[in-house]
Design an enzyme around this catalytic site. Structure first.
Site, PDB file in Angstrom:
ATOM      1  N   GLU A   1     -46.996 -35.367 -50.364  1.00 27.36           N
ATOM      2  CA  GLU A   1     -46.526 -36.565 -49.664  1.00 27.36           C
ATOM      3  C   GLU A   1     -47.497 -36.862 -48.534  1.00 27.36           C
ATOM      4  OE1 GLU A   1     -42.548 -36.464 -48.071  1.00 27.36           O
ATOM      5  OE2 GLU A   1     -42.550 -38.619 -47.729  1.00 27.36           O
TER       6      GLU A   1
ATOM      7  N   GLU B   1     -34.310 -30.542 -45.803  1.00 31.90           N
ATOM      8  CA  GLU B   1     -35.105 -30.492 -47.044  1.00 31.90           C
ATOM      9  C   GLU B   1     -34.187 -30.338 -48.251  1.00 31.90           C
ATOM     10  OE1 GLU B   1     -38.071 -31.403 -46.567  1.00 31.90           O
ATOM     11  OE2 GLU B   1     -37.970 -31.090 -44.406  1.00 31.90           O
TER      12      GLU B   1
ATOM     13  N   HIS C   1     -32.552 -33.581 -49.236  1.00 39.44           N
ATOM     14  CA  HIS C   1     -33.454 -34.508 -49.920  1.00 39.44           C
ATOM     15  C   HIS C   1     -33.302 -34.416 -51.437  1.00 39.44           C
ATOM     16  CE1 HIS C   1     -35.906 -36.742 -47.162  1.00 39.44           C
ATOM     17  NE2 HIS C   1     -36.493 -35.712 -46.594  1.00 39.44           N
TER      18      HIS C   1
ATOM     19  N   GLU D   1     -35.653 -40.957 -45.537  1.00 35.83           N
ATOM     20  CA  GLU D   1     -35.752 -40.164 -44.304  1.00 35.83           C
ATOM     21  C   GLU D   1     -34.611 -40.453 -43.315  1.00 35.83           C
ATOM     22  OE1 GLU D   1     -37.297 -37.660 -44.356  1.00 35.83           O
ATOM     23  OE2 GLU D   1     -38.948 -37.951 -45.754  1.00 35.83           O
TER      24      GLU D   1
HETATM   25  N1  0A1 Z   1     -40.915 -35.560 -46.243  1.00 35.09           N
HETATM   26  C1  0A1 Z   1     -40.963 -34.447 -45.353  1.00 35.09           C
HETATM   27  C2  0A1 Z   1     -41.949 -34.447 -44.278  1.00 35.09           C
HETATM   28  C3  0A1 Z   1     -43.378 -34.806 -44.561  1.00 35.09           C
HETATM   29  C4  0A1 Z   1     -43.812 -36.054 -44.277  1.00 35.09           C
HETATM   30  C5  0A1 Z   1     -45.120 -36.430 -44.430  1.00 35.09           C
HETATM   31  C6  0A1 Z   1     -45.991 -35.504 -44.861  1.00 35.09           C
HETATM   32  O1  0A1 Z   1     -47.294 -35.851 -44.991  1.00 35.09           O
HETATM   33  C7  0A1 Z   1     -47.717 -37.086 -44.549  1.00 35.09           C
HETATM   34  C8  0A1 Z   1     -45.576 -34.243 -45.148  1.00 35.09           C
HETATM   35  C9  0A1 Z   1     -44.258 -33.901 -45.012  1.00 35.09           C
HETATM   36  C10 0A1 Z   1     -39.630 -34.348 -44.640  1.00 35.09           C
HETATM   37  O2  0A1 Z   1     -39.049 -35.352 -44.271  1.00 35.09           O
HETATM   38  O3  0A1 Z   1     -39.202 -33.259 -44.416  1.00 35.09           O
HETATM   39 ZN    ZN Z   2     -37.297 -35.810 -44.704  1.00 33.47          ZN
END
Ligand code: 0A1
Ligand code: ZN
Length: 879
Positions: free
Chosen positions: A127, A306, A309, A328
């Site tokens: 991501e 996490e 999600h 998010e």
């Molecule tokens: N999706 C993850 C956090 C995350 C966001 C961006 C990243 O790279 C740009 C990496 C990880 C979360 O919300 O926990």
């Molecule tokens: Zn998240």
């Protein structure tokens, strides 16, 4: 400023991908300097796509080794390739298979995006756009495919091979005695950003969970050898999260295994890859010697986040990155609810609002402001912001407040039912709630569209003869770059009218505004509401439980605020009242240039009452006794900020409270929990209160109290108490500081996470030589600029957690942050650009400082080779 600009991606330009990818079969041959990835894609042209339309796959710094179409290699004239793109010029009309072979160098990957190694362990971070650094792909969240991953590595180096989904097969590789493989299959279609693999020599802590429909799930937490004993809390948090999501949202886990891997080099907090979460080890590892109570609470929240999600993000994902808040904001809301159920709900709410105000409010008031759902970006990695996450969660919180818990749950159920397996949008999400409630949420949607924090003002008039109370309310958002004007939002204002004994009065009627339960709904720029049956002038309690992410200004006397601080039955507003009282007082003193000590009498009395009140939950009491921070005061002042004035005034008030209540403070401090350590909310709350009392005592000026702080350091039996005492010794420049720092470093020599705290305490010291010390620490043997946690503990902590020394009047603090960001940028643009957000409020400083900050930003804008990440932040800061 340089003129070459990165392309702007706009929400309105969204169109679906031209091709779909049904399955992905990956074969990953791991090797530290040359890993080869073979990707077999089953592709299909979408019906809407004209036959012969080129297939454009994204890449990031890739080397193409081979390309085959339906089993035959592709002629050089039939494709074009660069490290950033692979184009198949005339794909077949019907379904076809494309085999792509790429080569990457994990050891050279210092960006920590794509495939890299952390302390010898291969891991991935995809991501938002990291998968394209592994293979050419339609690397966008609306392309959902079923993945099978074969991982092959040297057995002695990587006995553990992990992938998404369920394990299928593993064993030795024939003809290669030192290599072995594992195959993983994930049956749930997913976007590429959720792909992950891990390979290394790791220890595993295991457990089991049975879902409510009877599925047995093998749980694993993988960590470096020797760290197994630090995983208990994380595993316990995981099991509680899994049960809670079933009970509260009806969400059940859907694979046979759920694995978590903790790595020490990670750009963010953690990542929700399907069935294989990868974590910054800071959010996994804990014991009483190395983790504070706050660390324990964070681990619980991030593990939950996490895990949650899996449904909000993975089963239902985002159509495009503009919809990031869909996963998010909603998942933060869910983890906040979880922590509230595990701990004290009011204490959690106060902690969340403090964070929102500290991080999101300044973002929303400056040049980096953007809507919860942005409309354009040049670098998506810069939009993992407090606005998308925390304000996004507040919007969901408002939805629940406006609809009521039951209707909200019905809306969530419908969302899960209707959109499972899809990549969707905020509109689709809101439609579920509109349908379940029968309400039109069109006006509410403005919360996703508009940047800036609404300012709500309230003036009141009480008519004793008529027994009425009239409130005049207004709302507005100050102009922002690119948003000169704003539309009114739907603002739920939970309220109470406090009678003389502190109990809520019940009006006989309310006219002029719509009311839902204890909630007034402000919908227009200006509204008047009249309450009848109110014989005595009440004290207003508005925005209870912080029912909307707004700034509230009420015309009222200090005595009303003090009354609320002592009597409001809403704990959030009790806390807010004591904060408002102190903030108003200190801002008045700042306006006048000096503070008359007699002005502090009312505040000292309120703090005295709080200290003496034995009915209060210790965790709440600790929060209520915390003075607003220097950054909070700077934010409230909003302009002409001179951080050292704020620091001095705040210190003066702290000393006054300490001297007025010495005996009580000493008694409370002594109630520190003894005996065996428990990280749960009760014991943590008692420690927070004792340490809050110690914070005052440290500035009492009494030798006994200085000795007490030193003794607390020496005799501490857990990290919370040890770090609290160390921070006071260092930040107050007490005689025992240097010896304690040395002791701490030696004591924790083998714990990187504890050593981060050693760096952070020094970085945030208000002492005049802090910058010189921080500079020296960047050359210390323990400093590692490749480790994001260490960089955050020293450089970020200085730039964002040391308001006085960062904004030194000679500009040296700004120059240091800029130079560090430039240096880091060559290695890791994501970490560098985050550091640069320390300049987001530069216009709020006094002219000397804002001129210096502007010069620093302008010189950064001139720098050659600035990454897209950093250039985006610098240019937006200057707009
Ligand atoms: N999706 C993850 C956090 C995350 C966001 C961006 C990243 O790279 C740009 C990496 C990880 C979360 O919300 O926990
Ligand atoms: Zn998240």
């Amino acid at each position: 400023m340089r003129t070459d600009t990165a392309p702007v991606i706009r929400l309105e330009d969204y169109s679906p991908a031209r091709y779909t990818i049904e399955t992905v079969a990956l074969d990953i041959q791991l090797s530290p300097r040359a890993t080869q990835i073979t990707s077999r894609l089953a592709l299909r042209r979408r019906d809407e796509t004209a036959p012969g339309t080129p297939l454009v796959l994204e890449g990031g710094d890739l080397e193409l080794v081979g390309l085959a179409l339906d089993g035959a290699s592709v002629h050089r004239d039939d494709f074009t390739v660069t490290p950033e793109q692979l184009v198949l010029l005339a794909p077949p009309e019907g379904p076809f298979e494309l085999e792509i072979v790429t080569k990457v160098d994990p050891d050279a990957n210092t960006r920590l995006e794509g495939l890299y190694r952390s302390s010898g362990t291969y891991c991935t971070q995809c991501e938002a756009e990291g998968f394209r650094r592994i293979t050419y792909f339609l690397d966008r969240p609306d392309v959902l495919a079923v993945y099978t991953t074969r991982i092959e590595a040297k057995r002695s180096e990587c006995p553990i091979l992990l992938g998404n989904g369920n394990p299928v097969e593993s064993g030795p590789v024939s003809d290669k005695p030192d290599r072995h493989f594992a195959i993983w299959h994930d049956p749930h279609p997913k976007p590429s950003y959720l792909f992950a693999m891990v390979a290394g020599d790791l220890a595993c802590v295991t457990d089991r969970f049975q879902t409510r429909s009877g599925r047995a799930v093998d749980l694993g937490i993988y960590v470096e050898h020797g760290k197994e004993s630090l995983c208990d809390w994380a595993m316990d948090s995981l099991k509680r999260s899994m049960r809670w999501d079933e009970e509260v949202f009806g969400c059940e886990y859907d694979l046979d295994v759920f694995n978590i891997v903790a790595v020490s080099d990670f750009n963010m907090g953690a990542m929700e890859n399907k069935g294989l979460n990868i974590f910054n080890d800071k959010y996994v590892l804990a014991d009483q010697d190395t983790a504070t109570d706050q660390d324990y609470a964070n681990i619980e929240a991030v593990i939950a986040h996490e895990y949650f999600h899996n449904w909000t993000g993975n089963r239902i994902t985002c159509r495009d990155w503009f919809q990031l808040c869909l996963k998010e904001g909603l998942t933060v809301f869910r983890d906040q609810e979880f922590s509230s159920d595990m701990r004290s709900r009011p204490v959690k709410r106060i902690a969340d609002v403090r964070l929102l105000k500290a991080h999101q409010f300044p973002e929303d008031a400056g040049p980096l402001a953007h809507p919860v759902r942005p409309r354009k970006y040049t670098e998506i990695n810069n939009f993992y912001t407090a606005t998308v996450y925390e304000k996004g969660a507040e919007v969901v919180h408002m939805l629940k407040t406006l609809l009521g818990a039951e209707t909200f749950r019905q809306g969530m159920d419908l969302y899960f039912r209707r959109h499972d397996g899809e990549a969707t949008t905020i509109e689709a999400f809101l439609a579920c709630f509109a349908e379940s409630s029968g309400q039109d949420l069109g006006a509410f949607a403005i919360w996703y569209e508009q940047a800036g924090t609404p300012l709500v003002t309230v003036a009141s008039r009480h008519d004793a003869a008529a027994g009425t109370l009239t409130l005049e309310l207004t709302q507005d958002i100050a102009p922002l770059p690119g948003q000169p004007s704003s539309a009114p939002a739907v603002i739920p204002l939970r309220f109470g009218l406090l009678g003389p004994n502190g109990a809520d009065m019940t009006p006989t009627s309310i006219e002029g505004m719509s009311v839902r339960g204890d909630c007034l709904v402000l919908e227009h720029r200006k509204q008047t509401v009249t309450f009848s049956g109110i014989p005595h002038r009440p004290v207003l309690s508005l925005l209870r439980d912080f029912s909307a992410p707004v700034r509230l200004e009420v015309e009222e006397d200090e005595s009303d605020i003090a009354f609320r601080a002592g009597h409001d039955r809403d704990p959030f507003n009790r806390w807010q009242a004591s904060q408002t009282l102190v903030t108003r007082h200190l801002l008045r003193a700042l306006q006048g240039g000096t503070s008359a000590p007699e002005d502090s009498t009312l505040i000292s009395q309120v703090f005295g009452q709080l200290l003496a009140d034995q009915s209060l939950d210790p965790a709440f009491k600790a929060l209520a006794l915390q003075l607003p921070g220097e950054a909070d005061l700077a934010r409230e002042k909003g302009k002409d900020v001179a951080p050292e004035q704020i620091h001095d005034l705040r210190q003066g008030l702290r000393r006054r409270i300490a001297r007025d209540h010495l005996t009580l403070l000493r008694e409370i401090e002594a109630l520190r929990p003894q005996g065996s350590f428990d990280p749960g909310a009760d014991q943590a709350g008692a420690r927070a209160l004792a340490n809050q009392a110690l914070t005052f005592l440290a500035v009492s000026g009494e030798a006994d109290d200085a000795d007490l702080v030193a003794r607390r350091y020496e005799t501490a039996t857990n990290m919370t108490d040890r770090l609290a005492a160390l921070t006071l010794l260092v930040h107050e420049g007490m005689p025992a500081a240097e010896a304690a720092l040395e002791d701490f470093r030696a004591r924790h020599a083998t714990s990187a996470l504890a050593l981060d705290k050693w760096f952070m305490v020094q970085a945030t010291s208000p002492a005049g030589d802090a910058l010189e010390r921080v500079e020296a620490l960047t050359r210390h043997a323990l400093f590692d600029e490749g480790n994001p946690n260490r960089v955050r503990a020293l450089v970020h902590a200085f730039a964002t957690g040391n308001p006085v020394q960062f904004a030194r009047k000679d500009g040296a603090g700004f120059a240091f942050a800029a130079a560090q960001a430039l240096k880091l940028d060559a290695r890791n643009p994501q970490v560098a650009s985050r550091l640069l957000t320390c300049f987001r409020s530069w216009r709020a400083y006094d002219t000397v400082r804002s001129d210096l900050a502007e010069k620093t930003l302008r010189s950064l804008a001139e720098a050659e080779n600035l990454s897209r990440d950093c250039r985006d932040i610098v240019e937006r800061c200057l707009q």
